[in-house]
Design an enzyme around this catalytic site. Structure first.
Site, PDB file in Angstrom:
ATOM      1  N   LYS A 135       0.828  -1.210   0.000  1.00 29.26           N
ATOM      2  CA  LYS A 135       0.000   0.000   0.000  1.00 29.26           C
ATOM      3  C   LYS A 135       0.866   1.265   0.000  1.00 29.26           C
ATOM      4  O   LYS A 135       0.602   2.199  -0.749  1.00 29.26           O
ATOM      5  CB  LYS A 135      -0.909   0.053   1.245  1.00 29.26           C
ATOM      6  CG  LYS A 135      -1.776  -1.173   1.443  1.00 29.26           C
ATOM      7  CD  LYS A 135      -2.646  -1.051   2.679  1.00 29.26           C
ATOM      8  CE  LYS A 135      -1.903  -0.912   3.998  1.00 29.26           C
ATOM      9  NZ  LYS A 135      -1.149  -2.107   4.432  1.00 29.26           N
ATOM     10  N   ARG A 139      12.192  -5.900   4.015  1.00 31.73           N
ATOM     11  CA  ARG A 139      11.939  -4.482   3.681  1.00 31.73           C
ATOM     12  C   ARG A 139      12.963  -3.567   4.354  1.00 31.73           C
ATOM     13  O   ARG A 139      13.309  -3.740   5.521  1.00 31.73           O
ATOM     14  CB  ARG A 139      10.536  -4.109   4.155  1.00 31.73           C
ATOM     15  CG  ARG A 139      10.214  -2.644   3.947  1.00 31.73           C
ATOM     16  CD  ARG A 139       8.747  -2.383   4.002  1.00 31.73           C
ATOM     17  NE  ARG A 139       8.183  -2.586   5.325  1.00 31.73           N
ATOM     18  CZ  ARG A 139       6.882  -2.426   5.585  1.00 31.73           C
ATOM     19  NH1 ARG A 139       6.038  -2.113   4.618  1.00 31.73           N
ATOM     20  NH2 ARG A 139       6.419  -2.615   6.803  1.00 31.73           N
ATOM     21  N   ARG A 163       1.281  -8.206  14.039  1.00 33.65           N
ATOM     22  CA  ARG A 163       0.630  -7.278  13.100  1.00 33.65           C
ATOM     23  C   ARG A 163      -0.306  -8.039  12.172  1.00 33.65           C
ATOM     24  O   ARG A 163      -1.386  -7.552  11.827  1.00 33.65           O
ATOM     25  CB  ARG A 163       1.700  -6.525  12.289  1.00 33.65           C
ATOM     26  CG  ARG A 163       2.418  -5.484  13.136  1.00 33.65           C
ATOM     27  CD  ARG A 163       3.727  -5.064  12.528  1.00 33.65           C
ATOM     28  NE  ARG A 163       3.579  -4.360  11.280  1.00 33.65           N
ATOM     29  CZ  ARG A 163       4.525  -4.304  10.337  1.00 33.65           C
ATOM     30  NH1 ARG A 163       5.672  -4.938  10.505  1.00 33.65           N
ATOM     31  NH2 ARG A 163       4.317  -3.630   9.247  1.00 33.65           N
TER      32      ARG A 163
HETATM   33  P1  AMP Z   1       2.088   0.841   9.118  1.00 34.43           P
HETATM   34  O1  AMP Z   1       3.267   1.672   8.767  1.00 34.43           O
HETATM   35  O2  AMP Z   1       0.839   1.265   8.417  1.00 34.43           O
HETATM   36  O3  AMP Z   1       2.354  -0.641   8.987  1.00 34.43           O
HETATM   37  O4  AMP Z   1       1.810   1.099  10.670  1.00 34.43           O
HETATM   38  C1  AMP Z   1       2.776   0.802  11.659  1.00 34.43           C
HETATM   39  C2  AMP Z   1       2.117   0.709  13.024  1.00 34.43           C
HETATM   40  O5  AMP Z   1       1.501   1.963  13.363  1.00 34.43           O
HETATM   41  C3  AMP Z   1       0.983  -0.303  13.133  1.00 34.43           C
HETATM   42  O6  AMP Z   1       1.462  -1.615  13.371  1.00 34.43           O
HETATM   43  C4  AMP Z   1       0.204   0.252  14.327  1.00 34.43           C
HETATM   44  O7  AMP Z   1       0.862   0.009  15.555  1.00 34.43           O
HETATM   45  C5  AMP Z   1       0.295   1.753  14.073  1.00 34.43           C
HETATM   46  N1  AMP Z   1      -0.823   2.217  13.218  1.00 34.43           N
HETATM   47  C6  AMP Z   1      -0.746   2.732  11.956  1.00 34.43           C
HETATM   48  N2  AMP Z   1      -1.959   3.035  11.488  1.00 34.43           N
HETATM   49  C7  AMP Z   1      -2.839   2.694  12.463  1.00 34.43           C
HETATM   50  C8  AMP Z   1      -4.251   2.736  12.572  1.00 34.43           C
HETATM   51  N3  AMP Z   1      -5.021   3.187  11.568  1.00 34.43           N
HETATM   52  N4  AMP Z   1      -4.812   2.288  13.726  1.00 34.43           N
HETATM   53  C9  AMP Z   1      -4.070   1.842  14.752  1.00 34.43           C
HETATM   54  N5  AMP Z   1      -2.737   1.758  14.706  1.00 34.43           N
HETATM   55  C10 AMP Z   1      -2.110   2.181  13.575  1.00 34.43           C
END
Ligand code: AMP
Length: 223
Positions: free
Chosen positions: A19, A137, A181
């Site tokens: 994404k 990554r 995750r």
């Molecule tokens: P990402 O970079 O999108 O994989 O996000 C990394 C981490 O940030 C996630 O594993 C969550 O701990 C937190 N996070 C990001 N977006 C959200 C969201 N919409 N709701 C809750 N936690 C989030």
């Protein structure tokens, strides 16, 4: 890119589905063609807060390191404020938000009936593929470019091809945090597929292909 003015788009999918990579490409292509579209990544926003040592960052860090979701109220307030910013006035892509039903409902409520979401695009990737994508990554600490040790290696190991910056591994791209995750995705985010399907805004892209092929298809879907 012939990006429709006022496009309000959600990129939905498991961690590692691509994404962020694709949202970055769409935003760059929108910028180049004079139709800017803001790339809003809640993960990037939270990491910036953690690096800056803000109260929000300190609150979020332990959840993130363990691969758990940050509480809804924190994230919802952060996104509501972000989409009011001037650069998000014409069009945006939400990357990594919403991730829970309450977040999706709060987003719908903020947008109201007159400016609903234009597209929700689901990035479909088989689970078996995700682990390898995440453990390999690497991100450039300076420009944010995303690489992969085997799928998209840099010319010089550990250095970004674009700016020469140091490549880093996200602290939550370790195997234990990745499993958490993926569990959080299955339990809390995957139900959003049905939520958006029932609203007739969900489109699916087969994201288990090369980034360029996925990008071409995305542009068609978003036009
Ligand atoms: P990402 O970079 O999108 O994989 O996000 C990394 C981490 O940030 C996630 O594993 C969550 O701990 C937190 N996070 C990001 N977006 C959200 C969201 N919409 N709701 C809750 N936690 C989030």
């Amino acid at each position: 890119m012939a990006q429709a003015a006022g496009s309000r788009c959600v990129f939905l999918g498991a961690p590692g589905a691509g994404k962020g990579t694709q949202a970055k490409k769409v935003a760059e292509s929108g910028e180049a063609s004079g139709a800017p579209i803001a790339h809003i990544s809640t993960g990037d926003m939270l990491r910036a807060q953690v690096s800056a040592g803000t109260e929000l960052g300190q609150q979020a860090k332990s959840f993130m390191d363990q691969g758990q979701l940050v509480p809804d109220e924190v994230i919802i307030a952060m996104v509501q404020e972000r989409i009011q910013q001037p650069d998000a006035s014409s069009a945006w892509i939400l990357d990594g938000f919403p991730r829970t039903l309450p977040q999706a409902e709060a987003l719908d409520e903020s947008l109201g009936d007159s400016t609903p979401l234009s597209d929700v695009i689901y990035f479909a990737v088989p689970e078996a593929e995700l682990l390898g994508r995440l453990t390999g990554r690497r991100t450039c600490a300076d420009c944010g470019a995303i690489w992969h040790v085997t799928n998209k290696p840099t010319k010089v190991a550990g250095k970004c091809d674009l700016c020469g910056g140091e490549l880093t591994q996200r602290s939550d791209d370790r195997e234990e945090a990745i499993q958490e995750r993926l569990d959080a995705y299955r339990a809390q985010t995957a139900p959003l597929l049905d939520y958006y399907r029932s609203k007739d805004v969900l489109r699916e892209v087969d994201a288990n292909r090369s980034p360029d092929v996925v990008f071409e298809e995305l542009l068609k879907l978003m036009q």
